[in-house]
Design an enzyme around this catalytic site. Sequence first.
Site, PDB file in Angstrom:
ATOM      1  N   ARG A 138      12.970   5.101  12.440  1.00 55.59           N
ATOM      2  CA  ARG A 138      11.829   5.864  12.459  1.00 55.59           C
ATOM      3  C   ARG A 138      10.709   5.708  13.720  1.00 55.59           C
ATOM      4  O   ARG A 138      11.381   5.105  14.677  1.00 55.59           O
ATOM      5  CB  ARG A 138      11.003   5.576  11.193  1.00 55.59           C
ATOM      6  CG  ARG A 138      11.855   5.936   9.937  1.00 55.59           C
ATOM      7  CD  ARG A 138      11.241   5.868   8.598  1.00 55.59           C
ATOM      8  NE  ARG A 138      10.194   6.321   8.577  1.00 55.59           N
ATOM      9  CZ  ARG A 138       9.204   6.346   7.481  1.00 55.59           C
ATOM     10  NH1 ARG A 138       9.311   5.108   6.734  1.00 55.59           N
ATOM     11  NH2 ARG A 138       7.900   6.963   7.437  1.00 55.59           N
ATOM     12  N   TYR A 165      11.049   9.136   1.272  1.00 56.71           N
ATOM     13  CA  TYR A 165      11.159   8.010   0.246  1.00 56.71           C
ATOM     14  C   TYR A 165      11.716   8.356  -1.166  1.00 56.71           C
ATOM     15  O   TYR A 165      11.790   7.493  -1.984  1.00 56.71           O
ATOM     16  CB  TYR A 165       9.867   7.642  -0.060  1.00 56.71           C
ATOM     17  CG  TYR A 165       9.094   6.894   1.455  1.00 56.71           C
ATOM     18  CD1 TYR A 165       9.545   5.695   1.855  1.00 56.71           C
ATOM     19  CD2 TYR A 165       7.903   7.575   1.794  1.00 56.71           C
ATOM     20  CE1 TYR A 165       8.934   5.319   2.810  1.00 56.71           C
ATOM     21  CE2 TYR A 165       7.277   6.893   2.930  1.00 56.71           C
ATOM     22  CZ  TYR A 165       7.761   5.912   3.504  1.00 56.71           C
ATOM     23  OH  TYR A 165       7.389   5.259   4.588  1.00 56.71           O
ATOM     24  N   ASN A 168       8.295  -5.536  -0.504  1.00 56.54           N
ATOM     25  CA  ASN A 168       8.142  -4.254   0.099  1.00 56.54           C
ATOM     26  C   ASN A 168       6.595  -4.163   0.505  1.00 56.54           C
ATOM     27  O   ASN A 168       5.723  -3.727  -0.181  1.00 56.54           O
ATOM     28  CB  ASN A 168       8.574  -2.973  -0.374  1.00 56.54           C
ATOM     29  CG  ASN A 168       8.276  -1.688   0.391  1.00 56.54           C
ATOM     30  OD1 ASN A 168       7.665  -1.778   1.441  1.00 56.54           O
ATOM     31  ND2 ASN A 168       8.895  -0.568  -0.006  1.00 56.54           N
ATOM     32  N   ALA A 222       3.094  -0.705   4.839  1.00 61.51           N
ATOM     33  CA  ALA A 222       2.564  -0.680   6.334  1.00 61.51           C
ATOM     34  C   ALA A 222       2.135  -2.100   6.876  1.00 61.51           C
ATOM     35  O   ALA A 222       1.993  -2.480   8.048  1.00 61.51           O
ATOM     36  CB  ALA A 222       1.508   0.294   6.435  1.00 61.51           C
ATOM     37  N   ARG A 233       5.048  10.927  -2.585  1.00 58.82           N
ATOM     38  CA  ARG A 233       4.644  10.589  -1.288  1.00 58.82           C
ATOM     39  C   ARG A 233       6.066  10.994  -0.380  1.00 58.82           C
ATOM     40  O   ARG A 233       6.866  10.263  -0.414  1.00 58.82           O
ATOM     41  CB  ARG A 233       4.273   9.008  -1.020  1.00 58.82           C
ATOM     42  CG  ARG A 233       4.197   8.659   0.424  1.00 58.82           C
ATOM     43  CD  ARG A 233       4.166   6.990   0.332  1.00 58.82           C
ATOM     44  NE  ARG A 233       3.830   6.830   1.758  1.00 58.82           N
ATOM     45  CZ  ARG A 233       3.939   5.229   1.992  1.00 58.82           C
ATOM     46  NH1 ARG A 233       4.740   4.524   1.356  1.00 58.82           N
ATOM     47  NH2 ARG A 233       4.115   5.095   3.153  1.00 58.82           N
ATOM     48  N   HIS A 237      12.620  -2.348   2.258  1.00 56.59           N
ATOM     49  CA  HIS A 237      12.165  -1.112   2.496  1.00 56.59           C
ATOM     50  C   HIS A 237      13.023   0.040   2.009  1.00 56.59           C
ATOM     51  O   HIS A 237      14.295  -0.098   2.216  1.00 56.59           O
ATOM     52  CB  HIS A 237      11.988  -0.871   4.177  1.00 56.59           C
ATOM     53  CG  HIS A 237      11.438  -1.750   4.693  1.00 56.59           C
ATOM     54  ND1 HIS A 237       9.733  -1.907   4.766  1.00 56.59           N
ATOM     55  CD2 HIS A 237      11.423  -2.836   5.590  1.00 56.59           C
ATOM     56  CE1 HIS A 237       9.411  -2.907   5.338  1.00 56.59           C
ATOM     57  NE2 HIS A 237      10.164  -3.546   5.920  1.00 56.59           N
ATOM     58  N   PRO A 282       0.649  -0.941   0.054  1.00 55.84           N
ATOM     59  CA  PRO A 282      -0.004   0.013   0.072  1.00 55.84           C
ATOM     60  C   PRO A 282       0.882   1.053   0.055  1.00 55.84           C
ATOM     61  O   PRO A 282       1.990   1.432   0.543  1.00 55.84           O
ATOM     62  CB  PRO A 282      -0.714  -0.160   1.346  1.00 55.84           C
ATOM     63  CG  PRO A 282      -0.209  -1.119   2.182  1.00 55.84           C
ATOM     64  CD  PRO A 282       0.569  -2.110   1.271  1.00 55.84           C
ATOM     65  N   ASN A 283       0.225   2.233  -0.523  1.00 52.72           N
ATOM     66  CA  ASN A 283       1.060   3.585  -0.812  1.00 52.72           C
ATOM     67  C   ASN A 283       2.374   3.678  -1.717  1.00 52.72           C
ATOM     68  O   ASN A 283       2.751   4.726  -2.087  1.00 52.72           O
ATOM     69  CB  ASN A 283       1.199   4.239   0.566  1.00 52.72           C
ATOM     70  CG  ASN A 283      -0.095   4.251   1.208  1.00 52.72           C
ATOM     71  OD1 ASN A 283      -1.060   4.971   0.584  1.00 52.72           O
ATOM     72  ND2 ASN A 283      -0.302   3.602   2.494  1.00 52.72           N
ATOM     73  N   GLU A 343      12.287  -9.104   2.809  1.00 50.72           N
ATOM     74  CA  GLU A 343      11.487  -8.135   3.175  1.00 50.72           C
ATOM     75  C   GLU A 343      12.526  -6.707   3.007  1.00 50.72           C
ATOM     76  O   GLU A 343      13.590  -6.698   3.268  1.00 50.72           O
ATOM     77  CB  GLU A 343      11.341  -8.082   4.744  1.00 50.72           C
ATOM     78  CG  GLU A 343      10.807  -7.020   5.360  1.00 50.72           C
ATOM     79  CD  GLU A 343      10.589  -6.904   6.719  1.00 50.72           C
ATOM     80  OE1 GLU A 343      10.496  -7.846   7.336  1.00 50.72           O
ATOM     81  OE2 GLU A 343      10.570  -5.778   7.363  1.00 50.72           O
TER      82      GLU A 343
HETATM   83  C1  DQA Z   1       7.967   1.431   3.879  1.00 51.84           C
HETATM   84  C2  DQA Z   1       8.390   1.660   5.335  1.00 51.84           C
HETATM   85  C3  DQA Z   1       7.048   1.242   5.973  1.00 51.84           C
HETATM   86  O1  DQA Z   1       7.065   1.541   7.486  1.00 51.84           O
HETATM   87  C4  DQA Z   1       5.766   2.283   5.164  1.00 51.84           C
HETATM   88  O2  DQA Z   1       4.608   1.696   5.947  1.00 51.84           O
HETATM   89  C5  DQA Z   1       5.685   2.189   3.856  1.00 51.84           C
HETATM   90  C6  DQA Z   1       7.182   2.026   3.031  1.00 51.84           C
HETATM   91  C7  DQA Z   1       9.506   1.602   2.913  1.00 51.84           C
HETATM   92  O3  DQA Z   1       9.696   1.197   2.174  1.00 51.84           O
HETATM   93  O4  DQA Z   1      10.219   2.172   3.629  1.00 51.84           O
HETATM   94  O5  DQA Z   1       4.498   2.223   3.352  1.00 51.84           O
HETATM   95  O6  DQA Z   1       8.034  -0.160   3.680  1.00 51.84           O
END
Ligand code: DQA
Length: 149
Positions: A108, A24, A75, A78, A19, A101, A11-12, A99
């Site tokens: 954070r 990011y 990735n 959240a 964003r 990010h 998501p997102n 995993e």
């Molecule tokens: C993320 C880190 C997560 O905590 C966050 O919710 C994201 C992006 C990252 O790529 O740094 O959506 O996965």
Amino acid sequence: MTHQVLVLNGPNLNLLGTREPDVYGRDTLTDILADLHEHAAKRGAELRDVQSNHEGVLVDALHEARGWAGGVVANLGAFTHYSVALRDAISAVELPVVETHLSNVHAREAFRHQSIVAAVCLGVVAGFGRDSYVVALDGLIRYLERREP
Ligand code: DQA
């Protein structure tokens, strides 16, 4: 041997570029994935990518990957921090998952320090911005190569 890899974005991440660019970066997901496909080709890997804001779509993509992929760069955004369904899907498909990010989640907010999926993943990469995907893919390919007969 060509390694088939699923690149899963949660998501997102479709909003990358606009964003929270301080966190990011300014690259879009399309930019990042274009470079990653190019990098994969040089390393003898083929990628299929799926981005979704919906947990079930990500679960389905993992289930389908069982039929064609050797591993997954994921990735999960959240969902990383609380999705039991995605953790169970990773355990169920028995594929090596990295995993991934963009940000260093450990630097954070406290709620990002916990990953519910890390324990069932092959490894974790965080904090290298767009290069996190490249590092994760290279680590996965090296793992798959070592496993070859
Ligand atoms: C993320 C880190 C997560 O905590 C966050 O919710 C994201 C992006 C990252 O790529 O740094 O959506 O996965």
